[in-house]
Design an enzyme around this catalytic site. Structure first.
Site, mmCIF file in Angstrom:
data_model
loop_
_atom_site.group_PDB
_atom_site.id
_atom_site.type_symbol
_atom_site.label_atom_id
_atom_site.label_comp_id
_atom_site.label_asym_id
_atom_site.label_seq_id
_atom_site.Cartn_x
_atom_site.Cartn_y
_atom_site.Cartn_z
ATOM 1 C CB SER A 1 -4.375 1.130 3.998
ATOM 2 O OG SER A 1 -3.481 0.898 2.945
ATOM 3 C CB SER B 1 -0.956 0.007 1.201
ATOM 4 O OG SER B 1 -2.033 -0.869 0.977
ATOM 5 C CE LYS C 1 -4.626 1.793 -0.408
ATOM 6 N NZ LYS C 1 -4.065 0.450 -0.274
#
Length: 406
Positions: free
Chosen positions: A161, A103, A106
């Site tokens: 997340s 993640s 991101k």
């Protein structure tokens, strides 16, 4: 007779040139490692900084001056610590090794999509918006037929997340595949050439990779965007519930919040953590102390448990603040921006398969970029090249130029 004289003269002259150049080489090499003044904020790397190709070499790279602290021993497959103001890389280990980012990807998603969507824009989520979310994904709780503000969804991305929030924002930004393509274009524009995007939320996908270098580039760029900086530093927020109410969400970056027994780091200002079974634990973090901001990346610690990524990031931040002014840069986060792609990296840093067990490279010794005499390797090689070129050019000139008459 004349030719013999010219040849003897050429040989003697070449020998003198070689001796002179060799005598000057140590002085030039030493000049490259002297304690230069620290760069002012916003400037690039100092003159004489190593080329971008240095960070493509495997192993740990650091250029300590006298009195510099020892770089910490970490278990992460790849890591980097840089000055966020100047972009200078203070130390790194396998900085361009391509690994699944989880993640932390991101950060690139936010850099790409956040500027295009007004925070107050409202959107009613459809079933189509939520298609394709991978099993086991982290979710913030986005519900079909519920209306959200874009700012709510960004809270879901940064704090929880939430892959569901990413899917909705990607739908608003042009669709899943289009968003992936725009993310790659954004990465390339920032000089991040190791990143390949298949799933914008960071979910494991064949071929999806990034690097400690690229993630540090994304984190540093994000801190320059006020909205990004606010979201990544936020500890708590309220998220709209399915029934019309709301519930609290809390940032999962334990180095920021101090949750689960992890001590919060003084001056931490985000940025993003991640985890998948394939990527392991990953983290991009930034902290500010005494007017100086550092950004660090830690990818896949191999020992120490689930919290090792935070403790290894802590060690890098501690080292970076202590080493201020006592190390020379080993690279720059701006090195590849708006430049052609570098030469292919060594095999040890190439893309690796994302399925099954990855073969670990043999441990590499710490590369301090100095030869045994204390001269930087890059200076030594450059001096040899200059010397050879000068000798050959002079020899040819004397051999084939005008011959003096008797």
């Amino acid at each position: 007779m004349t030719i013999g004289f010219a040849l003897r003269a050429a040989t003697s002259t070449c020998a003198l040139c070689a001796a002179g150049l060799l005598a000057l080489a140590p002085a030039a090499a030493t000049a490259g490692t002297r304690a230069d003044p620290a760069p002012s904020p916003g400037t690039g790397p100092r003159a004489g900084a190593p080329p971008a190709s240095l960070l493509y070499r495997s192993g740990t790279h650091v250029r300590p001056r006298a009195g510099a602290p020892e770089v910490p021993e970490l278990s992460a497959k790849s890591w980097l610590v840089a000055d966020a103001g100047t972009g200078t890389v203070l130390a790194a280990h396998d900085a361009h090794r391509r690994l699944p980012p989880a993640s932390t990807l991101k950060t690139l998603f936010a850099l790409t999509v956040l500027p295009a969507l007004p925070a107050g824009l409202r959107h009613e989520v459809s079933e189509r918006d939520l298609r394709g979310i991978g099993p086991g994904s982290s979710l913030v709780g986005v519900a079909e037929n519920r209306t959200y503000e874009v700012s709510d969804l960004w809270n879901g991305v940064f704090l929880s997340s939430g892959n569901d929030a990413v899917h909705v924002l990607a739908s608003l930004g042009g669709g899943w595949r289009t968003t992936a393509e725009r993310m790659e274009a954004k990465a390339h524009a920032l000089g991040a050439r190791d990143t390949r995007v298949e799933s914008p939320d960071g979910y494991d996908a064949p071929g999806q990779v990034s690097s400690a270098f690229d993630l540090a580039v994304f984190g540093r760029a994000g801190l320059r965007n006020p909205e990004f900086a606010r979201y990544c530093a936020r500890i708590e927020a309220r998220f709209p519930g399915r029934d019309g109410g709301s519930y609290g969400i809390r940032n999962t970056n334990r180095l920021l919040t101090g949750a689960d027994g992890v001590e919060p780091y003084p001056g931490l200002i985000g940025i993003k953590n991640g985890y998948t079974s394939n990527a392991g634990h990953t983290l991009v973090a930034a902290a500010r102390q005494d007017g100086r901001t550092l950004v660090v990346t830690v990818m896949h610690p191999r020992s120490g448990g689930a919290h090792a990524v935070y403790e290894e990031a802590r060690s890098l931040l501690d080292w970076g603040f202590e080493a201020a002014g006592r190390v020379d840069p080993v690279g720059s986060l701006d090195a590849l921006r708006d430049r052609p792609d570098p030469v292919d990296p060594p095999d040890a840093l190439r893309d690796r398969p994302l399925s099954g067990q990855q073969a670990e490279p043999a441990p590499a010794p710490v590369a301090r970029d100095d030869d045994r005499s204390g001269r930087p390797v890059s200076w030594t090689i450059a001096g040899a090249a200059v010397l050879g070129g000068a000798v050959v050019a002079l020899f040819l000139r004397l051999m084939w130029g005008p011959v003096p008459k008797d």
